[in-house]
Design an enzyme around this catalytic site. Structure first.
Site, mmCIF file in Angstrom:
data_model
loop_
_atom_site.group_PDB
_atom_site.id
_atom_site.type_symbol
_atom_site.label_atom_id
_atom_site.label_comp_id
_atom_site.label_asym_id
_atom_site.label_seq_id
_atom_site.Cartn_x
_atom_site.Cartn_y
_atom_site.Cartn_z
ATOM 1 N N CYS A 70 -59.797 147.926 -87.118
ATOM 2 C CA CYS A 70 -60.947 147.013 -87.090
ATOM 3 C C CYS A 70 -61.003 146.153 -85.829
ATOM 4 O O CYS A 70 -61.883 145.313 -85.700
ATOM 5 C CB CYS A 70 -60.895 146.090 -88.309
ATOM 6 S SG CYS A 70 -59.410 145.058 -88.375
ATOM 7 N N GLN A 71 -60.089 146.345 -84.880
ATOM 8 C CA GLN A 71 -60.031 145.426 -83.751
ATOM 9 C C GLN A 71 -61.325 145.394 -82.939
ATOM 10 O O GLN A 71 -61.680 144.365 -82.371
ATOM 11 C CB GLN A 71 -58.849 145.785 -82.831
ATOM 12 C CG GLN A 71 -57.503 145.388 -83.388
ATOM 13 C CD GLN A 71 -56.965 146.392 -84.397
ATOM 14 O OE1 GLN A 71 -57.621 147.367 -84.719
ATOM 15 N NE2 GLN A 71 -55.770 146.150 -84.902
#
Length: 292
Positions: A70-71
């Site tokens: 999800c970065q």
């Protein structure tokens, strides 16, 4: 996520019964995370690049679960969205679902996926999964509403085949005002000496302007534990030190017999990247209800 789907653990004196689930195959790139997985969950973890391992997938499974990185979508990330190198890995999960054709799948991501500037990305993810013939829905969960002492918000995208029941998100078990507080979750660890074997170790990083460098409040659930805290994990609500990794694991709802097989920095990453097992347990229960 896997630990919560399996169930059969106790957290803060509350039992979460074992689910009728066998995990037969799992993938992770990080070596330290794989060591932790083998110790606590099973030997079926396959380390490596998922794109290079798709041909090793099992031929069938009832459920496929995963949290694509999800970065690139997180509010703390660089905003690359699903075109980012890491978040684009959701396509590997789409491919896994296409090949295995499970009865249901669960894909987890951050709240940022629902932000206005990611609307097109969300629609693309939903289209890609729906094109495989699944009824696809998504729901935003507040972890603290499910017995997790942390105000962590996460999106779960769930798909079910038309031949099984509809998925209904699990109802909250508690509400704001009655959430488990940070003090309730970790107060008994305050007097313990550092213990590396118990993961009761903490960062010595000094005060920093980095986001997440806050002090817990004793009378409310903990703040979201970040994966890339770089030592700037939250400060204890009363002690002159940062939270220990065992305290952070408690905030994430890991039982005390779940031991992380890594040093401080890698443990920070593993704890911060994890889906709270208690939240995963409730989602698993709802998925199994749909399959029934």
């Amino acid at each position: 996520m896997d630990f919560g789907f399996k169930g059969g653990f106790t957290f803060l004196n509350h039992k979460y019964p074992k689910h009728p689930v066998d995990i037969v195959w799992a993938n992770e790139l990080n070596e330290a995370a794989c060591r932790t997985y083998r110790r606590n969950i099973g030997e079926h973890i396959h380390q490596g690049d998922i794109w290079e391992m798709l041909d090793d997938l099992p031929l069938s499974a009832d459920i496929v679960i995963g949290g694509f990185p999800c970065q690139d979508i997180s509010v703390n990330g660089k905003g690359a969205g699903i075109e980012g190198k890491r978040s684009g890995l959701y396509r590997a999960m789409v491919e896994a679902v296409r090949r295995i054709r499970p009865k249901a799948f669960v894909a987890e991501n951050v709240k940022g996926l629902l932000m206005k500037h990611h609307a097109e990305a969300l629609e693309q993810v939903l289209r890609d999964f729906s094109s495989l013939g699944y009824n696809v829905t998504y729901h935003l969960y507040q972890s603290a509403d499910y017995g997790v002492p942390q105000t962590r918000e996460r999106v779960m995208i769930v798909g079910t085949l038309p031949t099984v029941g509809n998925f209904e998100p699990p109802a909250p078990t508690t509400h704001k005002g009655s959430h488990i507080t940070a003090k309730e979750a970790i107060h008994d660890l305050s007097k313990l000496d550092e213990d590396e074997g118990f993961n009761h170790i903490w960062s010595r990083a000094k005060k920093s302007p980095e986001q997440g460098d806050r002090r817990l409040k004793a009378d409310r659930a903990g703040y979201t534990v970040r994966a890339e805290c770089h030592g700037n994990i939250h400060w204890h609500y009363e002690l002159p030190r940062r939270m220990s990794m065992r305290e952070a694991a408690r905030i994430q709802s890991f039982p005390d017999d779940f031991i992380f097989e890594s040093k401080l920095r890698e443990t920070e990453r593993q704890v911060g990247n994890a889906v709270p097992p208690v939240l995963a347990w409730h989602v698993a229960n709802a998925v199994l209800n749909a399959l029934d």
